[in-house]
Design an enzyme around this catalytic site. Structure first.
Site, PDB file in Angstrom:
ATOM      1  N   SER A 197      29.872  52.771  32.944  1.00 19.23           N
ATOM      2  CA  SER A 197      29.734  53.171  34.198  1.00 19.23           C
ATOM      3  C   SER A 197      31.321  53.498  34.548  1.00 19.23           C
ATOM      4  O   SER A 197      31.983  52.373  34.864  1.00 19.23           O
ATOM      5  CB  SER A 197      29.064  52.644  35.367  1.00 19.23           C
ATOM      6  OG  SER A 197      28.768  53.138  36.470  1.00 19.23           O
ATOM      7  N   GLU A 198      31.780  54.530  35.213  1.00 17.12           N
ATOM      8  CA  GLU A 198      33.386  54.704  35.258  1.00 17.12           C
ATOM      9  C   GLU A 198      33.853  53.975  36.607  1.00 17.12           C
ATOM     10  O   GLU A 198      35.102  53.653  36.816  1.00 17.12           O
ATOM     11  CB  GLU A 198      33.653  56.211  35.340  1.00 17.12           C
ATOM     12  CG  GLU A 198      33.260  57.015  36.276  1.00 17.12           C
ATOM     13  CD  GLU A 198      32.202  57.827  35.632  1.00 17.12           C
ATOM     14  OE1 GLU A 198      31.448  57.505  34.973  1.00 17.12           O
ATOM     15  OE2 GLU A 198      32.023  59.226  36.334  1.00 17.12           O
ATOM     16  N   ASN A 199      32.866  53.656  37.567  1.00 12.94           N
ATOM     17  CA  ASN A 199      33.406  52.818  38.721  1.00 12.94           C
ATOM     18  C   ASN A 199      33.337  51.194  38.450  1.00 12.94           C
ATOM     19  O   ASN A 199      33.823  50.418  39.113  1.00 12.94           O
ATOM     20  CB  ASN A 199      32.442  52.951  39.608  1.00 12.94           C
ATOM     21  CG  ASN A 199      30.835  52.612  39.361  1.00 12.94           C
ATOM     22  OD1 ASN A 199      30.475  52.914  38.235  1.00 12.94           O
ATOM     23  ND2 ASN A 199      30.198  51.991  40.390  1.00 12.94           N
TER      24      ASN A 199
END
Lengths: 220, 219
Positions: free
Chosen positions: A45-47
């Site tokens: 998840s890029e966050n």
């Protein structure tokens, strides 16, 4: 089976056991529901974490996916900051990224982040993902809502990445980007090649080994 | 050393026209009390460096709604309709930056580096007005460092020396922003005595943190 499910089922076949995978918001997220038996992937998840899973019984306001929705994290997952997250993405540590698209063209260009004058949400992490992931899969419906083809000779919208798409999956077929153009490798059950060609603006190369789309037959 | 201060003390350093970095991702990990302090004091003409402009009622979104911001540097503005509206009306200028590039530009700004070479954005409009360079057969954009006057961050826990521990995906941009501003203020849920956080568990070293406000049970 609706178009989105057809697409998600087929994209799921591309995953190999142990792959680190980033799924975009919307249709790409559905891919996780259709992974073949025995195929386990690590979702990024890029966050800022790996080990993304579905939300537990008690949602945690400090645990959200890249769309801001509550989610979970698997045992063995890991949390990090945004710089590390994009080191993983740009550095080739993500095996597969699956993104939605507004337009794809025969050169493997993708446009999916803005429509000038209408919609300018920003690219978020999409440009980094197409730039750095080992394999870039676009999962999108074949035609726009007005019926026009989204698969073009050349994208007209601002690009997300130039020549970065490896594979395109729509409800009509599977298209591999090769130096000569778009190679139609698989076709949806009951669909004629002529229909696919008529609904595609880009020139198609038909594979001599054209197959029926995988992971669908038993479901239809 | 005790970096624990009150919200009133913090507000004294806010000035019109400041460049402010604010941590958070779609409002998660955004220090809402510090954002509220800017709103209360109506600090205006801000340049805002954020990964997104949140929602109209969450994250940094209310700063846009109240028209306190003149320039935004962000990777995504789509969840706050007000940002797009003010941009189209030319009341707000927006520089859109790929999210990974934004993280690296901020990291560079706080690491003594002039910028970073990245192939993200090659062949797209992100290239506009930027230098390009070939290194060992690969083409890169030169993306310059970013710094701010002020960073407003959020963590789960701090000790009084400013060492920080974050909670899950609320970490996001907070650690890199801690590097890249002249004044770093952190909102935490819990503050503990020096020595109560194992040095191996510190996620942002306290040497980067100037002030802490505590929202939960202060000790």
């Amino acid at each position: 089976m609706n178009a989105k499910e057809i697409i998600a089922r087929r994209v799921a076949v591309e995953m190999q056991d142990g792959d680190v995978v980033n799924l975009g918001i919307g249709l790409p997220t559905m891919v996780a529901n259709y992974l073949p038996e025995g195929i386990n992937v690590v979702l990024q998840s890029e966050n800022g974490f790996v080990g993304l899973s579905s939300v537990g019984e008690v949602p945690d306001n400090n645990l959200v996916n890249a769309g801001g929705q509550h989610c979970g994290i698997n045992p063995g997952g890991a949390v990090f900051d945004s710089a590390m997250s994009f080191c993983l993405i740009r550095g080739g540590h993500v095996d597969v990224t699956v993104l939605g698209g507004l337009q794809v063209d025969q050169y493997g260009n993708l446009a999916n982040w803005m429509v000038p004058g209408k919609m300018v949400p920003g690219m978020g992490g999409a440009m980094d993902l197409v730039s750095g992931a080992k394999k870039v899969i676009v999962a999108m419906e074949h035609s726009a809502k007005d019926g026009s083809s989204k698969i073009l000779k050349e994208c007209t919208l601002p690009l997300t990445g130039k020549g970065k798409v490896n594979l395109l999956v729509t409800e009509l077929g599977v298209f591999r980007v090769i130096p000569e153009g778009l190679l139609l490798e698989e076709i949806a059950p009951g669909v004629e090649v002529e229909t696919v060609a008529a609904r595609t603006e880009a020139a198609l190369i038909i594979s001599p080994n054209l197959k029926v789309m995988q992971n669908l037959a038993s479901q239809i | 050393m005790n970096k624990h201060v009150t919200i009133e003390e913090v507000g004294q350093s806010f000035k019109d026209g400041m460049t402010v970095m604010v941590g958070g991702f779609l409002g998660v990990g955004t220090p809402e009390v510090l954002v509220q302090a800017i709103l209360d004091r109506e600090i205006k003409d801000l340049t805002l460096i954020v990964t997104d402009t949140g929602f109209i009622d969450k994250g940094v979104g209310p700063l846009i709604v109240k028209r306190l911001v003149k320039h935004v540097i962000a990777s995504h503005i789509g969840t706050n309709v007000e940002t797009g509206k003010q941009m189209i009306q030319e009341q707000l200028s927006v520089e859109l930056v790929p999210q990974g590039t934004l993280a690296e530009r901020i990291r560079c700004g706080g690491s003594g580096l002039g910028g970073v070479l990245t192939s993200t954005g090659i062949g797209t409009i992100v290239e506009a007005n930027k230098e390009k360079i070939w290194v060992d057969g690969v083409e890169y954009l030169i993306e310059k460092a970013l710094r701010a006057d002020l960073a407003l961050l959020k963590a789960k826990k701090a000790d009084k020396a400013g060492n920080l521990v974050y909670d899950k995906s609320a970490r996001n941009f907070n650690p890199v922003m801690a590097l890249a501003a002249d004044l770093v203020i952190v909102q935490v849920d819990e503050i503990v005595e020096i020595g109560e956080i194992d040095p191996d568990e510190v996620m942002t070293p306290g040497v980067l943190v100037d002030q802490i406000i505590c929202i939960g049970g202060a000790r």
